[in-house]
Structure formats: C-alpha cells, structure tokens
Design an enzyme around this catalytic site. Structure first.
Site, PDB file in Angstrom:
ATOM      1  N   SER A   8      12.698   8.241  14.360  1.00  0.00           N
ATOM      2  CA  SER A   8      12.364   9.632  14.323  1.00  0.00           C
ATOM      3  C   SER A   8      11.643   9.948  15.598  1.00  0.00           C
ATOM      4  O   SER A   8      10.942   9.211  15.927  1.00  0.00           O
ATOM      5  CB  SER A   8      10.967   9.634  13.249  1.00  0.00           C
ATOM      6  OG  SER A   8      10.237  10.848  13.532  1.00  0.00           O
ATOM      7  N   ASP A  33      11.857  15.598  12.641  1.00  0.00           N
ATOM      8  CA  ASP A  33      11.200  16.299  11.542  1.00  0.00           C
ATOM      9  C   ASP A  33      10.902  17.761  12.199  1.00  0.00           C
ATOM     10  O   ASP A  33      10.205  17.984  12.984  1.00  0.00           O
ATOM     11  CB  ASP A  33       9.809  15.385  11.614  1.00  0.00           C
ATOM     12  CG  ASP A  33       9.979  14.152  11.323  1.00  0.00           C
ATOM     13  OD1 ASP A  33      10.413  13.942  10.009  1.00  0.00           O
ATOM     14  OD2 ASP A  33       9.812  13.180  11.974  1.00  0.00           O
ATOM     15  N   MET A  35       8.799  20.781  11.347  1.00  0.00           N
ATOM     16  CA  MET A  35       7.280  21.196  10.681  1.00  0.00           C
ATOM     17  C   MET A  35       7.023  22.561  11.152  1.00  0.00           C
ATOM     18  O   MET A  35       7.055  23.199  12.297  1.00  0.00           O
ATOM     19  CB  MET A  35       6.306  20.344  10.921  1.00  0.00           C
ATOM     20  CG  MET A  35       6.603  18.761  10.801  1.00  0.00           C
ATOM     21  SD  MET A  35       5.119  17.505  11.164  1.00  0.00           S
ATOM     22  CE  MET A  35       6.073  16.005  10.909  1.00  0.00           C
ATOM     23  N   HIS A  64      14.973  16.538   8.758  1.00  0.00           N
ATOM     24  CA  HIS A  64      14.136  16.569   7.918  1.00  0.00           C
ATOM     25  C   HIS A  64      13.183  17.708   7.809  1.00  0.00           C
ATOM     26  O   HIS A  64      12.181  17.882   8.604  1.00  0.00           O
ATOM     27  CB  HIS A  64      13.219  15.173   7.718  1.00  0.00           C
ATOM     28  CG  HIS A  64      12.332  15.248   6.628  1.00  0.00           C
ATOM     29  ND1 HIS A  64      10.893  14.045   6.746  1.00  0.00           N
ATOM     30  CD2 HIS A  64      11.845  15.860   5.711  1.00  0.00           C
ATOM     31  CE1 HIS A  64      10.073  14.555   5.935  1.00  0.00           C
ATOM     32  NE2 HIS A  64      10.552  15.336   5.282  1.00  0.00           N
ATOM     33  N   MET A  66      10.230  20.008   6.657  1.00  0.00           N
ATOM     34  CA  MET A  66       8.933  20.022   6.286  1.00  0.00           C
ATOM     35  C   MET A  66       8.346  21.631   6.463  1.00  0.00           C
ATOM     36  O   MET A  66       7.774  21.802   7.411  1.00  0.00           O
ATOM     37  CB  MET A  66       7.883  18.897   6.818  1.00  0.00           C
ATOM     38  CG  MET A  66       8.275  17.591   6.376  1.00  0.00           C
ATOM     39  SD  MET A  66       7.449  16.491   7.218  1.00  0.00           S
ATOM     40  CE  MET A  66       8.977  16.338   8.617  1.00  0.00           C
ATOM     41  N   MET A 135       9.145   9.987   0.105  1.00  0.00           N
ATOM     42  CA  MET A 135       8.174   9.744   1.082  1.00  0.00           C
ATOM     43  C   MET A 135       7.216   8.671   0.866  1.00  0.00           C
ATOM     44  O   MET A 135       6.648   8.497  -0.302  1.00  0.00           O
ATOM     45  CB  MET A 135       7.499  11.049   1.111  1.00  0.00           C
ATOM     46  CG  MET A 135       8.044  12.150   1.676  1.00  0.00           C
ATOM     47  SD  MET A 135       8.796  12.184   3.476  1.00  0.00           S
ATOM     48  CE  MET A 135       7.294  11.865   4.361  1.00  0.00           C
ATOM     49  N   ASP A 173      10.729   7.294   4.153  1.00  0.00           N
ATOM     50  CA  ASP A 173       9.939   7.581   5.326  1.00  0.00           C
ATOM     51  C   ASP A 173       8.581   7.834   5.583  1.00  0.00           C
ATOM     52  O   ASP A 173       7.930   8.138   4.562  1.00  0.00           O
ATOM     53  CB  ASP A 173      10.527   9.163   5.771  1.00  0.00           C
ATOM     54  CG  ASP A 173      10.101   9.879   6.858  1.00  0.00           C
ATOM     55  OD1 ASP A 173       9.392   9.211   7.757  1.00  0.00           O
ATOM     56  OD2 ASP A 173      10.312  11.012   7.090  1.00  0.00           O
TER      57      ASP A 173
HETATM   58  C1  DX5 Z   1       6.179  12.291   8.691  1.00  0.00           C
HETATM   59  C2  DX5 Z   1       7.517  12.307   9.095  1.00  0.00           C
HETATM   60  C3  DX5 Z   1       8.172  10.996   9.484  1.00  0.00           C
HETATM   61  C4  DX5 Z   1       7.398  10.378  10.932  1.00  0.00           C
HETATM   62  C5  DX5 Z   1       7.428   9.074  10.690  1.00  0.00           C
HETATM   63  O1  DX5 Z   1       5.641  13.527   8.250  1.00  0.00           O
HETATM   64  O2  DX5 Z   1       8.523  12.844   8.100  1.00  0.00           O
HETATM   65  O3  DX5 Z   1       9.510  11.211   9.770  1.00  0.00           O
HETATM   66  O4  DX5 Z   1       8.127  10.533  11.836  1.00  0.00           O
HETATM   67  O5  DX5 Z   1       6.753   8.321  11.538  1.00  0.00           O
HETATM   68  P1  DX5 Z   1       6.329   6.690  11.345  1.00  0.00           P
HETATM   69  O6  DX5 Z   1       7.552   5.725  11.353  1.00  0.00           O
HETATM   70  O7  DX5 Z   1       5.438   6.533  12.775  1.00  0.00           O
HETATM   71  O8  DX5 Z   1       5.459   6.624  10.196  1.00  0.00           O
HETATM   72 ZN    ZN Z   2      10.617  12.864   8.309  1.00  0.00          ZN
END
Ligand code: DX5
Ligand code: ZN
Length: 220
Positions: A8, A33, A35, A64, A66, A135, A173
């Site tokens: 990620s 990600d 967001m 991904h 969000m 998740m 994830d």
């Molecule tokens: C969190 C993200 C993840 C994040 C994971 O909302 O969806 O993809 O980057 O990070 P680590 O591996 O550091 O938990």
């Molecule tokens: Zn993610």
C-alpha cells in the site's frame, strides 16, 4: 498456493510515488487507498493520481475506494486503468450495480467490508464479485494493529465460498506483517495488503520476500 502481496503506497513517500511503485516490482499489484475526507476522515488520492500511477507502475493497480457514493464514482477508476476496483458496501446504495459497472469497464470488482459490518447480508454479492476484502483495521489510516477478532468473519467467508464453489480473491487489509499474515492465511485469505511492513523500514523488495516466506511457513 500462490499468495498475492499488494503493497500500500499509503505508507510510501508521497513526494516520490513513481519511485515507490518502482520499488515493488516483486509485488503482484500496488494497493492505492483513495480516501475522500468523508467516508473516512483522511484525504489522499483522486482519479488523476490513479491514472498517472497506472502509467508509471510496473505492476497493476489495486484501487481501494474509501469514498462515499461509490455508485457514482467507482466505475471511473476502472476506466483509468486499475486492474481491480474495490468499494465499500456501506458506501453504495446498489452494490450489485456497482460491481456490474466496474466489470463492464474491464476491471475486477471488489467489495470491502469494515470491521463493524456483518458479512451475511452481503453474501449474495460474493457470487459476482472478483475480490472480497475483509478489513482487519478500521479504514482510514495506515500503521494500525491487526484485529484478530476479524478471523471468524474471514473463516465464515472462506467456508461459504467453498460450499458455493466460488473463487474470488480474498483480501485482508490492515496490520499485515510477517507475524499476522500466516494467521489471516490460515483463515482463508490469499491476497495481502501491506503498507507499513513493506515501506516502513528497510528495503521494500526484501520486505515483500519476507512476507512471501512467512506465508510458506504459515502453510506448513
Ligand atoms: C487503511 C488502508 C490500508 C493501509 C494499510 O485504511 O486501507 O490499505 O494502507 O496500512 P498498514 O499495512 O500499515 O496497516
Ligand atoms: Zn486499503
């Protein structure tokens, strides 16, 4: 069994993302990600960044989302060149239509389920989804601790897929490390997102190999 590692870039240097994707050629895909400062409190990347990353990345993009209102926005990321586009079922009014729309643009469609969201109401969707993301942290930030209490949900999904003869990718994830990857693997995951454990220390390529090695031990 082939396991997939998706680093990620949320944990990479935002000032040098071309180098960050170049550092993970040993990965199966790069996890992006998106967001929106609404579905989650943070703001990260949008469509222009995804398009540009898809042009420079040596491996495919696993987006991904969000974001709120996945109904109106998800398919656009498929058009921009993502290999897979995953949206949160909590953020779509018609998740089946979103799956269909992503697939109609030639990408894999993924559904994501937050820790507080039960799996059962969404099981009909796994018949058409190409990827199911359970998740293992609350979405919104990297660097959080893996939630082992999500393992019953993961195992329930794994058993349902077996009973129904379905084989979408099963992704986890959040908090994935050499210690937690084998736990998720034994509960049915095959695709592992890893932010901090790939980009947070040392050399990303070495960290990816260490995760693959941990998976081999988990299978034994
Ligand atoms: C969190 C993200 C993840 C994040 C994971 O909302 O969806 O993809 O980057 O990070 P680590 O591996 O550091 O938990
Ligand atoms: Zn993610």
């Amino acid at each position: 069994m082939h396991i997939r590692i998706h680093p990620s870039i949320l944990a990479a240097d935002f000032a040098n993302l071309e180098a960050a994707v170049g550092d993970v050629e040993a990965a199966d895909a790069v996890h992006v990600d998106v967001m929106d400062n609404h579905f989650v409190p943070t703001l990260t990347f949008g469509p222009q960044m995804v398009q540009r990353l898809s042009e420079v990345s040596p491996v495919p993009l696993d987006v991904h989302l969000m974001i709120a209102n996945a109904d109106d926005h998800a398919a656009h990321y498929a058009e921009l060149g993502a290999e897979s586009v995953t949206f949160h079922v909590e953020a779509a009014t018609d998740p089946q239509a979103v799956i269909d729309s992503i697939q109609s643009h030639g990408a894999r469609a993924g559904i994501a389920i937050k820790p507080g969201t039960p799996l059962e109401p969404y099981l009909p969707l796994v018949h058409s989804a190409d990827l199911v993301l359970i998740m293992t942290v609350e979405p919104g930030a990297g660097g959080q601790s893996f939630m082992p209490e999500m393992m019953p949900k993961l195992l329930a999904l794994h058993r349902y897929l077996g009973e129904q003869g379905l084989s979408p990718l099963v992704q986890v994830d959040g908090g994935i490390t050499v210690e937690t990857l084998p736990i998720a693997l034994t509960h049915g995951a095959d695709t592992f997102v890893a932010g901090s454990s790939v980009y947070g220390h040392g050399i990303p390529g070495d960290n990816i190999r260490a995760l693959r090695e941990a998976a081999t031990k988990g299978e034994a």
